[in-house]
Each structure stands twice: as C-alpha cells, then as structure tokens.
Scaffold this active site. Structure first.
Site, short mmCIF file in Angstrom:
data_model
loop_
_atom_site.label_atom_id
_atom_site.label_comp_id
_atom_site.label_asym_id
_atom_site.label_seq_id
_atom_site.Cartn_x
_atom_site.Cartn_y
_atom_site.Cartn_z
N LYS A 117 0.84 -1.20 0.00
CA LYS A 117 0.00 0.00 0.00
C LYS A 117 0.87 1.25 0.00
O LYS A 117 1.97 1.26 0.54
CB LYS A 117 -0.93 0.01 1.22
CG LYS A 117 -1.88 -1.18 1.29
CD LYS A 117 -2.95 -1.10 0.22
CE LYS A 117 -3.96 -2.23 0.37
NZ LYS A 117 -3.46 -3.54 -0.09
N ASP A 118 0.34 2.32 -0.56
CA ASP A 118 1.05 3.58 -0.73
C ASP A 118 1.55 4.12 0.61
O ASP A 118 0.82 4.16 1.59
CB ASP A 118 0.10 4.60 -1.38
CG ASP A 118 0.83 5.74 -2.05
OD1 ASP A 118 1.77 6.27 -1.43
OD2 ASP A 118 0.46 6.09 -3.18
N ARG A 119 2.81 4.57 0.62
CA ARG A 119 3.37 5.20 1.83
C ARG A 119 2.76 6.58 2.04
O ARG A 119 2.61 7.03 3.18
CB ARG A 119 4.89 5.32 1.69
CG ARG A 119 5.56 6.06 2.83
CD ARG A 119 7.06 5.85 2.79
NE ARG A 119 7.67 6.48 1.63
CZ ARG A 119 8.16 7.72 1.62
NH1 ARG A 119 8.08 8.47 2.72
NH2 ARG A 119 8.72 8.22 0.54
N HIS A 120 2.40 7.26 0.95
CA HIS A 120 1.92 8.64 1.04
C HIS A 120 0.41 8.69 1.19
O HIS A 120 -0.29 9.33 0.41
CB HIS A 120 2.37 9.42 -0.19
CG HIS A 120 3.84 9.44 -0.40
ND1 HIS A 120 4.69 10.17 0.38
CD2 HIS A 120 4.61 8.79 -1.32
CE1 HIS A 120 5.93 9.99 -0.03
NE2 HIS A 120 5.91 9.16 -1.06
#
Length: 387
Positions: free
Chosen positions: A69-72
């Site tokens: 999943k996206d870190r941001h």
C-alpha cells in the site's frame, strides 16, 4: 493516456489518499497465524512487516501481506505473523516519520500471501474546477471500463526499479547494484558506501557489498527473491503499459481479434477464434464488459495468444528496453507471468461528495488496480509524490 482536459487535482497530504483493503476471506479466529489489521501513514508495507517480525521474534518470511500500500496515504491492510501473539504487538508505533496503529486482531490457519485480497476501497480528497464534468466523466468511465495500466509507483523512485530490471536483465550486475545503492544515480562502484540504516532488500545489498565490495552479482543474490521479483514486476508492468497504449491508440481496447487472449468475467482466459468473434465483441463492448482483452505480463506461463499477436505485442513493447527472454525460464528475472485485463470495472461505483472547499471521491477497485489511473482517466492531476 487520456484526452480529457484538466478539471482538478488530488489534494496533497496523506489525509486525502485513504485506502482500506478488502480481504479475500475472513479470519476464523483460530490457527497458528496471528492476523493484524494495521492502519499506517508515512510507512511502506515492507517496513511495517519488518516491525511486526521483530516484535514477534520471527524471521521476515514469517510475516505475510496481500499487497503493498502507498506510503503517502492513510491505508489499512491485514498482516499475518506465523506463531505471533497479540501481546507482542504494540497498539501504536512510530517509526522514521511515520506511524501505524492496530485496528483489529484475529487468527487463521494460513499465511496471507500476495493476491489474498478482493480489492481496495479508496476515499480521495480533490480540488475540482468543474464538478459536473467530473461526474459525467466518471459515469463514462464506469461504462467503458477503467484503464488497467500500472501506476508509476510500480517503477520505483524516478523509475529506479525499472532501471534496475534493465541492468539486471542485461547481465550488468555492477549497474544494477549501483541503482540499489543510490537510485539517483550519483553513486558508482568503487565509491565509498553510504552509511545509515537501510531496510531490506536494499539493506541486504549494502551489507553484502561491505563484506565483498567487488562481488556485485553476489550482492544481488544476497537480496534474495524479493529484489528480483520487484525488478521483474517493473519490467512486466512496462511491457503491459506499452501494449495497453498501443491498443488504445489503435482503437482496439474493446475490439478483440482472432488470436487474442480474452478474459471472461471470472478471469478465465480463452483464445478468440473466427467462429466466436462476433459474440465475444458484443460481450466486450462498453456498458457490457463481460469479456475483456488482455495484455502480457511475460514469464513462463504457457497460455498465450497466437504467435502473430505475440509478435505484435513484442513490437509494441520494443521501446521499453526489456527483452522478454529475461522473464522466461532460466532468465535472470524469471517470473511465472500471466495475462492482465486491459480494462476493468469498478467493484463499487464512484461517488462524488462536496465538502466545503473540496470534494471526496469514493470508489472500490479490484486487486492490482491503481486509483491514480482512475484520476488520470478523468483529467484529475496527481501530486508528484504519487506518480
């Protein structure tokens, strides 16, 4: 990738990019694997997995998850820890500018493996200049299908993972190692190694180089399968995107030809023939999408389109700089491979809601699909940290 004029932007900041993973199955409550649902912000999935492994005193391979999943963003997903105990996990954790917290725990009989999810739910904060156009375009997208291109996240920081794949596949381990050490391209073999901590797999490459600075091939081997799989997936994604773009430019995203490999609604692949061409194209039409055309993720998978279609796809993807044999049997980036749908349907239709000076866009996608491609298809700009 789309002909729509800009009508807005995804707002910056994690709060405007929210993701909840929908698991493929529910945990039973019993079994030797601890299941932990985590909400994270500012951290990669791999970092969370490493923290959980350390907390439970197990090796990294004992921790499983369905997808990265996206870190941001603010994202929720499930992890499994073999023989882990709930008492070993902190309810909240802060690490290197990010944080996570435990949302739920359970147990199950098996490890969570890549692909063990039904899809992902998204809630995105937008600034729109023309909300009515956004509604119209989202409705059209729901009918025609979402471009199933890979987002630029798949290719790494500034395309570094794809560059790694090209170097590794071409048999240049020194160049591949240099990209692992410094994706910006400043470091060269022979330069002093950077200090500081690095998470695997890059940290394993650095550790091997500190022991044997000139053994670049050995440093790649030290990183294990994880790095090779990341490189292979970037190479496959570049090929797929090139084929998607070529078919879109030719106007044949929804038009199948004899020899194409199509995917039924349940994902089952089949070869299109002259005899079923009319029926297949009726089922592949916008608004129906019971059948979709597929694109290649090259590898050892044996079910393929006709030789003429394979040759056409290879010609379309020639500009990627990826040799398909790298991904085949005995190739340096050997991968199982598969076919991927060129367009997909929303799992849950898009809903746009006004909220003071912004709009919230909610929808659900199948596993492996990118929310940023939805935004690009309707003319909504994406901040640089998500491209």
């Amino acid at each position: 990738m789309n002909g729509n004029s800009p009508i807005g932007e995804l707002l910056p900041g994690p709060a405007h990019f929210q993701v909840i993973e929908d698991p493929a199955y529910a945990a039973t409550g019993t079994g030797e694997h601890l299941y932990v649902e985590i909400e994270k912000e500012g951290l990669t999935t791999d970092v969370v997995a490493q923290v959980l492994a350390k907390a439970c005193g197990v090796a990294g391979h004992a921790v499983g998850f369905a997808g990265r999943k996206d870190r941001h963003g603010i994202t929720r997903q499930w992890f499994s820890v073999h023989f882990g105990q709930e008492s070993q996990i902190q309810a909240e954790h802060a690490d290197r500018g990010g944080r996570f917290k435990v949302v739920a725990v359970s147990r199950h009989k098996n490890k969570i493996r890549p692909g063990h999810l039904a899809g992902n739910r998204f809630r995105l904060g937008l600034r729109l200049t023309d909300p009515d156009a956004a509604v119209t375009r989202l409705s059209s997208l729901a009918s025609a299908g979402i471009p199933n291109r890979f987002g630029t996240q798949r290719f790494g920081f500034n395309g570094s993972t794809l560059a790694l794949a090209r170097a590794w596949g071409a048999g240049d381990p020194a160049a591949a190692v240099a990209i692992c050490v410094d994706p910006s391209g400043q470091w060269k073999p022979g330069d002093p190694l950077p200090g500081g901590f690095r998470h695997p797999p890059e940290g394993l490459v650095l550790g091997a180089l500190r022991r044997r600075p000139d053994d670049h091939a050995g440093a790649l081997r030290a990183a294990g399968d994880q790095l090779r799989k990341l490189a292979a997936s970037a190479a496959q994604a570049a090929i797929f995107n090139a084929v998607y773009d070529a078919r879109a430019a030719a106007g044949i995203l929804h038009q199948l030809r004899p020899g194409d490999l199509a995917l039924a609604a349940n994902g089952a692949p089949f070869l299109v023939t002259d005899g079923d061409l009319g029926d297949v194209n009726r089922r592949a039409a916008p608004g129906v999408l019971d059948v979709v055309a597929s694109g290649p993720l090259p590898g050892t998978w044996r079910l393929r389109p006709s030789p003429a279609v394979v040759a056409e796809e290879q010609a379309w993807a020639a500009g990627t700089g990826i040799d398909w044999t790298w991904l085949g049997a005995e190739g340096r980036l050997e991968s199982p491979g598969e076919r991927r749908a060129l367009v997909i349907r929303f799992r849950a239709p898009p809903v746009l809601e006004p909220d003071a000076d912004r709009h919230w866009l909610s929808f659900s996608l199948p596993s492996g699909a990118y929310a940023t491609e939805v935004l690009a298809a309707v003319g909504i700009a994406v901040p640089a940290d998500r491209r």
